[in-house]
Design an enzyme around this catalytic site. Structure first.
Site, mmCIF file in Angstrom:
data_model
loop_
_atom_site.group_PDB
_atom_site.id
_atom_site.type_symbol
_atom_site.label_atom_id
_atom_site.label_comp_id
_atom_site.label_asym_id
_atom_site.label_seq_id
_atom_site.Cartn_x
_atom_site.Cartn_y
_atom_site.Cartn_z
ATOM 1 N N GLU A 189 0.817 -1.222 0.000
ATOM 2 C CA GLU A 189 0.000 0.000 0.000
ATOM 3 C C GLU A 189 0.850 1.270 0.000
ATOM 4 O OE1 GLU A 189 -3.034 -0.109 3.076
ATOM 5 O OE2 GLU A 189 -4.352 -1.248 1.750
ATOM 6 N N GLU A 246 -6.298 -7.730 -0.765
ATOM 7 C CA GLU A 246 -6.822 -7.805 0.607
ATOM 8 C C GLU A 246 -8.319 -7.560 0.546
ATOM 9 O OE1 GLU A 246 -4.837 -5.168 3.303
ATOM 10 O OE2 GLU A 246 -2.838 -5.729 2.605
HETATM 11 C C1 GLA Z 1 -4.346 -2.441 4.832
HETATM 12 C C2 GLA Z 1 -2.970 -2.983 4.996
HETATM 13 C C3 GLA Z 1 -2.902 -4.166 5.890
HETATM 14 C C4 GLA Z 1 -3.775 -3.969 7.091
HETATM 15 C C5 GLA Z 1 -5.175 -3.706 6.654
HETATM 16 C C6 GLA Z 1 -6.125 -3.475 7.790
HETATM 17 O O1 GLA Z 1 -5.015 -2.860 3.735
HETATM 18 O O2 GLA Z 1 -2.351 -3.293 3.771
HETATM 19 O O3 GLA Z 1 -1.585 -4.361 6.291
HETATM 20 O O4 GLA Z 1 -3.287 -2.922 7.838
HETATM 21 O O5 GLA Z 1 -5.190 -2.555 5.891
HETATM 22 O O6 GLA Z 1 -7.425 -3.377 7.321
HETATM 23 C C1 GLA Z 2 -6.933 3.023 6.297
HETATM 24 C C2 GLA Z 2 -6.160 2.290 7.348
HETATM 25 C C3 GLA Z 2 -5.077 1.472 6.796
HETATM 26 C C4 GLA Z 2 -5.387 0.770 5.468
HETATM 27 C C5 GLA Z 2 -6.448 1.405 4.594
HETATM 28 C C6 GLA Z 2 -7.211 0.392 3.812
HETATM 29 O O1 GLA Z 2 -6.249 4.127 5.840
HETATM 30 O O2 GLA Z 2 -5.654 3.145 8.301
HETATM 31 O O3 GLA Z 2 -4.618 0.531 7.719
HETATM 32 O O4 GLA Z 2 -5.657 -0.510 5.743
HETATM 33 O O5 GLA Z 2 -7.317 2.231 5.239
HETATM 34 O O6 GLA Z 2 -6.695 0.226 2.545
#
Ligand code: GLA
Ligand code: GLA
Length: 701
Positions: free
Chosen positions: A142, A312
């Protein structure tokens, strides 16, 4: 179409692994993603590597007939590395350092971090180059999560200056392009240009746009470093990245050019709370919004025009939105099918098991903390079984393109001119109108080849070059149908107004100019009425409808164009044209000068689809969507109501809700089939054989 899961063997005693991995295989999962945050475990001290645990986990997954997706572990540089090379840390605009202790605390432009990245990525990719069980790699995790695309450290300042010199050549060109005579903002050299730090008043919009472009390009570069190293180690691997939902600061099209496959992370009930325009309804809090999620599916699919992955998928309740209601019964299966309907080839749930430690203890997994099945497990197993039965579903062949332009987003973000002007929400207003007619949509950048699309929707193409205007004009002259939204053609590509009336280089194509614009708070009236009353009043000859809009109004001055709607308000715009249409060559253009409410958007979208000869359904109920891939048509129900498909008989169903105990919000339960068509349960799915879009009806029993 396949399913999978994200697993962190390093969080669990190795005695648990065999049981865990066996239960994954039992559910029919086929991919296991691992290692994205594992740098500190793989290399606890500089140069001291421990790969044995990961070797063992990879073997175990392979032994159970599944494939591994590994990740470069760079999202979490370990503490020893941060201490040794503190310059790798990100800085906020005010110089606050983003410290070790969570994740994503590194800077994309740090040479020190790029060196360290090369070192660890070479090491892990070499290690698994001969493994028959590793199918491919995800780069990092991400990019940009937690607002980290834009860093403001010294390394970024240097890199920004180099980026500016490459783009503009000499500083006078930059001054001219931005318009730096304003407020004495001219620069004598590139060395003088800083990242946009704290200032008393707002920043120069051209400088903000440049910084947004530069920061996004920095991530593109950094991702390429990973992709090259992965391919060097083993050219047979695929390279992917997991992008985020409704994510504004990173140009995903640019990053994707270096990937083989695009993936993204979908958390429907979180997104309707923390990145949604408006208050989520009770059904949305249980299942999310199919168009909000759908637009990301379509954007990421379109980025490479090939099947995408959901890397995910929300497995149950999550930890990060303001509130975390339990998803509706069956929602985790519904989301997998909804992704498939938009062209996904794989859906991996995040995560396998609720973690006993660290920041995400309140995040569900497919299994509970004790390892026993949680609510998502049966859903995931069912989705896996149903996907296997649908094998062979073709690619999505979308007849309509929605233009999505990160540069316009960044420009509008710098000067929204109304507190509620949100680019993404405006895109969704137009996108949702097309989707509510069951039509598949590609979400493409303006640079895409448009020639194969029957119709193009451009909700807010704010920055328009002469070249883009020419391409759009050729498209229409050749028979294309276009619908433009408000604030189109307002500025040049440097975020500066032109002396010519808007929509600037598109004025000839649109056949009208913008005489005035206004942004409107909710307490001022906002409605339009059809200009041709008799046509609009319909057969019963009743009064013509007044159709609401919101936030933005342009008073249009038609030239060649014909007015379609005029303002219907108690104010200076009353009676002036708000929507116009123009025929050009073999095609035509509609320009909508307002942010349309759902009824106006539906009217304009369905007229566009009819002009372009695109097959469509009857209007679908809110929260119910239809998608098709060659061979199959999905009906996905994001509501707590039971639905009926009057024209479909149970014989033509490839996937149904028949054996689900479907109880709707009113407490009525019922079998999956009825005498008159088939029933889709609350948060349920039906997949119909063949292509059933034309005139498909969805009713509430
Ligand atoms: C994101 C991150 C994961 C986890 C999830 C929680 O998608 O990639 O590592 O933190 O959010 O929903
Ligand atoms: C938020 C959360 C992260 C991540 C995204 C989902 O920003 O803080 O952990 O998982 O959303 O993609």
């Amino acid at each position: 179409m396949r399913t999978g899961v994200c697993y962190f063997p390093e969080h669990w005693p190795s005695e648990d692994w065999e049981r865990d991995v066996a239960a994954m295989a039992d559910a029919g999962l086929e991919y296991v993603r691992m290692a994205e945050f594992s740098w500190g475990v793989l290399e606890p001290e500089r140069g001291e590597f421990d790969f044995e645990w990961l070797d063992e986990a990879v073997e175990l997954v392979g032994d159970h007939g599944m494939q591994v997706v590994l990740c470069t572990p760079t999202a979490t540089p370990p503490k020893w590395l941060v201490d040794e090379r503190p310059s790798i840390r990100q800085e906020a605009p005010d110089g606050t350092v983003r410290e070790h202790g969570s994740r994503r605390h590194y800077c994309f432009n740090s040479d020190a971090y790029r060196e360290e990245t090369e070192r660890i990525v070479e090491r892990v990719t070499e290690r698994y180059a001969d493994s028959p069980h590793v199918a491919g790699w995800q780069t990092d995790n991400e990019f940009g999560c937690h607002r980290t695309v834009r860093c403001y450290c010294d390394d970024c300042a240097d890199a920004f200056r180099t980026w500016l010199a490459d783009r503009y050549g000499d500083v006078d060109t930059l001054n001219e392009a931005w318009g730096n005579a304003f407020w004495s903002q001219g620069y004598g050299s590139f060395e003088e240009v800083d990242p946009p730090g704290p200032t008393p008043a707002e920043h120069h919009p051209s400088r903000l746009l440049a910084y947004a472009r530069f920061a996004s390009d920095s991530v593109v570069d950094y991702n390429r470093l990973h992709a090259d190293l992965i391919r060097e180690a083993d050219p047979d691997w695929f390279v992917t990245h997991n992008f985020m939902g409704r994510f504004p600061t990173l140009n995903a099209y640019d990053v994707s050019a270096d990937l083989d496959r695009v993936a993204w992370d979908s958390y429907p009930t979180g997104f309707v709370q923390d990145r949604y325009d408006g208050e989520a309804s009770p059904d949305q809090l249980r299942a999310g919004d199919p168009d909000q999620v759908g637009m990301d599916h379509d954007l990421y699919r379109s980025a490479l025009d090939r099947p995408f992955w959901v890397m995910e998928q929300q497995p149950g309740d999550v930890n990060w939105p303001p509130h975390c209601p339990q998803p509706g019964e069956g929602a985790m299966r519904l989301w997998a099918h909804h992704a498939a309907a938009h062209g996904a080839d794989a859906v991996l749930y995040f995560r396998w098991r609720r973690c006993l430690e660290g920041q995400e203890q309140y995040h569900a997994g497919l299994r509970k903390a004790d390892g026993s099945p949680d609510r998502g497990y049966a859903d995931a197993a069912r989705a896996a079984e149903e996907f296997a039965a649908l094998d062979g579903a073709g690619h999505v062949d979308a007849p309509v393109a929605v233009l999505f332009d990160y540069d316009s987003l960044w420009a509008l973000d710098a000067q929204p001119h109304a507190p509620d002007f949100d680019y993404w929400a405006l895109q969704e207003a137009f996108y949702g109108a097309v989707r509510s007619r069951g039509v598949q949509v590609d979400v493409v950048p303006p640079s895409a080849d448009l020639s194969e699309y029957a119709a193009v929707v451009a909700p807010a193409l704010h920055l328009v070059s002469e070249r883009l205007a020419d391409r759009l004009t050729d498209y229409v002259a050749g028979g294309g149908e276009v619908l433009f939204g408000p604030r189109t053609g307002v500025k040049d590509t440097e975020n500066k107004l032109r002396p010519a009336a808007q929509p600037g280089p598109l004025a000839g194509l649109v056949g009208a100019t913008v005489a005035q614009h206004e942004s409107l708070p909710r307490r001022l009236e906002t409605a339009v009425r059809p200009v041709d009353d008799s046509a609009a009043a319909g057969d019963d000859g009743g009064a013509s409808p007044s159709l609401p809009f919101r936030t933005w109004a342009e008073w249009l001055a038609p030239g060649a164009a014909e007015p379609l709607y005029a303002y219907d308000i108690d104010g200076p715009a009353d009676g002036r044209p708000a929507v116009v249409a123009n025929a050009v060559g073999d095609g035509s253009v509609t320009y909508c000068g307002v942010w349309p409410g759902p009824d106006l958007a539906d009217t304009l979208a369905s007229e566009l689809l009819d002009r372009a000869d695109v097959r469509r359904t009857d209007p679908l109920p809110d929260g119910v969507r239809v998608g098709y891939r060659v061979g199959h048509t999905w009906v996905t129900n994001f509501t707590s109501d039971r639905l009926r498909l009057p024209e479909i008989d149970s014989e033509s169903l490839a996937v149904d809700d028949a054996d689900r105990d479907v109880v709707d919000a009113a407490g009525d339960s019922g079998p999956g089939q009825s005498a008159d068509g088939v029933v889709v349960g609350p948060y349920g799915v039906a997949v119909v054989e063949g292509d059933r879009v034309d005139g498909l009806r969805v009713a509430r029993p």
